[in-house]
Design an enzyme around this catalytic site. Structure first.
Site, PDB file in Angstrom:
ATOM      1  N   HIS A  37      13.540  40.388  52.116  1.00  0.00           N
ATOM      2  CA  HIS A  37      14.046  41.553  51.377  1.00  0.00           C
ATOM      3  C   HIS A  37      13.642  41.456  49.898  1.00  0.00           C
ATOM      4  CE1 HIS A  37      17.161  41.220  54.693  1.00  0.00           C
ATOM      5  NE2 HIS A  37      16.735  42.459  54.853  1.00  0.00           N
ATOM      6  N   ARG A 190      19.074  37.264  61.011  1.00  0.00           N
ATOM      7  CA  ARG A 190      19.614  36.638  62.223  1.00  0.00           C
ATOM      8  C   ARG A 190      19.340  35.141  62.276  1.00  0.00           C
ATOM      9  NH1 ARG A 190      20.463  40.598  66.424  1.00  0.00           N
ATOM     10  NH2 ARG A 190      20.043  42.640  65.555  1.00  0.00           N
TER      11      ARG A 190
END
Ligand code: PAF
Length: 316
Positions: A37, A190
């Site tokens: 990100h 995750r």
């Protein structure tokens, strides 16, 4: 850093930026921000005058309630990372702000036909309707902007480009290269749910993609042989349960039989309780096919996405 929770406030803040002549960059996320990100925000900050990061764990795109409940939520750390990477706005709405009737499903949703039938769409029914719906809403709220998405979610990137084109949204979609750990594991929120053994086992995903791409690079044109190379690599790791390992056309995402030009190797697997996906470009792109670097969704000129895609292409 402005932390915004209300839709009207986000829309007004970004409109004020545009009114002042500033280009807006948008980075939609579900939070639990990591270096992947960060690279999206940094790129948006390099190319735009103001960057807004959205942090919203979208219940509509989870096909399993346990997966939604387990999704990491780390807003304070997300705000700090977004600020350090160059964002000046974080939009983190409560669920009823995005879906006023929640928990009743929204009356209006967005379905992108065709592209969503395969791969993740087949394995996770309803997932892409949830993604398409929330992304459409976020893009409408943000208004004209450049929106940055990672190539790790390759099918999602295609779905977003398609909906932007079909709904004539004034948005330039920018696809950004996957960021990997030194051992090749693609960064994902995750990954934090993997045990140490699962984390080690998960590296086989990238090795399988590399094995497939090396097969293409060695001249193999039968996709079945490439699938077999990926399956053989994955089969050596007992903690990994493969969902699919496919060779697809990078635009339609249809499986190919014979490799002509560029293909995308895509795979999904459960590593213990955690479902992971990854992909890699392979083969030679046809001359100026306009794919890798294109934000064709909006008709805007190609950005740097092609360069990034090249950085991950093996077997050319
Ligand atoms: O990729 C994600 O994090 C999500 O699918 C997105 C695009 C933010 C929509 O919820």
């Amino acid at each position: 850093m402005q932390l915004i929770e209300r839709v009207a406030e986000l829309s007004a803040a970004l409109q004020a930026e545009r009114d002042a002549g500033r280009r807006v960059g948008l980075v939609p996320t579900m939070g639990a921000l990591h270096a992947g990100h960060q690279s999206l925000v940094e790129r948006a900050a390099a190319e735009c005058d103001v960057v807004a990061v959205t942090v919203f764990v979208n219940p509509l795109q989870f096909d399993e309630i346990g997966d939604l409940a387990a999704y990491p939520r780390t807003l304070a750390a997300d705000v700090a990372l977004a600020a350090a990477a160059g964002a000046s706005i974080v939009f983190a709405p409560p669920v009823v702000e995005m879906y006023p009737g929640h928990p009743a499903p929204p009356a209006t949703t967005v379905h992108v036909a065709g592209l969503t039938d395969r791969l993740e769409g087949a394995s996770r029914p309803g997932h892409f309707d949830g993604v398409a719906t929330v992304v459409t809403k976020l893009l409408v709220m943000a208004g004209p902007c450049r929106a940055y998405f990672g190539e790790k979610d390759f099918q999602q990137l295609g779905v977003v480009r398609q909906l932007v084109r079909d709904l004539c949204l004034p948005v330039e979609v920018v696809g950004c290269a996957t960021v990997r750990e030194p051992d090749g594991l693609a960064l994902s929120s995750r990954n934090s749910r993997l045990s140490p053994d699962e984390r080690r086992a998960a590296t086989v995903l990238h090795r399988a993609l590399q094995a497939g791409a090396a097969t293409v690079g060695a001249g193999e044109r039968q996709a079945g042989e490439v699938r077999a190379a990926m399956a053989s690599a994955l089969g050596r790791e007992p903690l990994v349960a493969v969902d699919y390992a496919e060779v697809v056309d990078p635009r339609s995402l249809e499986p190919v039989d014979e490799i002509v030009g560029e293909v995308r190797l895509v795979l999904a697997a459960a590593v213990g309780p955690v479902r992971l996906i990854d992909n890699l470009a392979a083969g030679r792109p046809t001359v100026d096919d306009g794919f890798a670097g294109r934000p064709t969704a909006d008709g805007a000129p190609a950005g740097r996405a092609g360069v990034d895609a090249d950085a991950e292409r093996i077997g050319v």
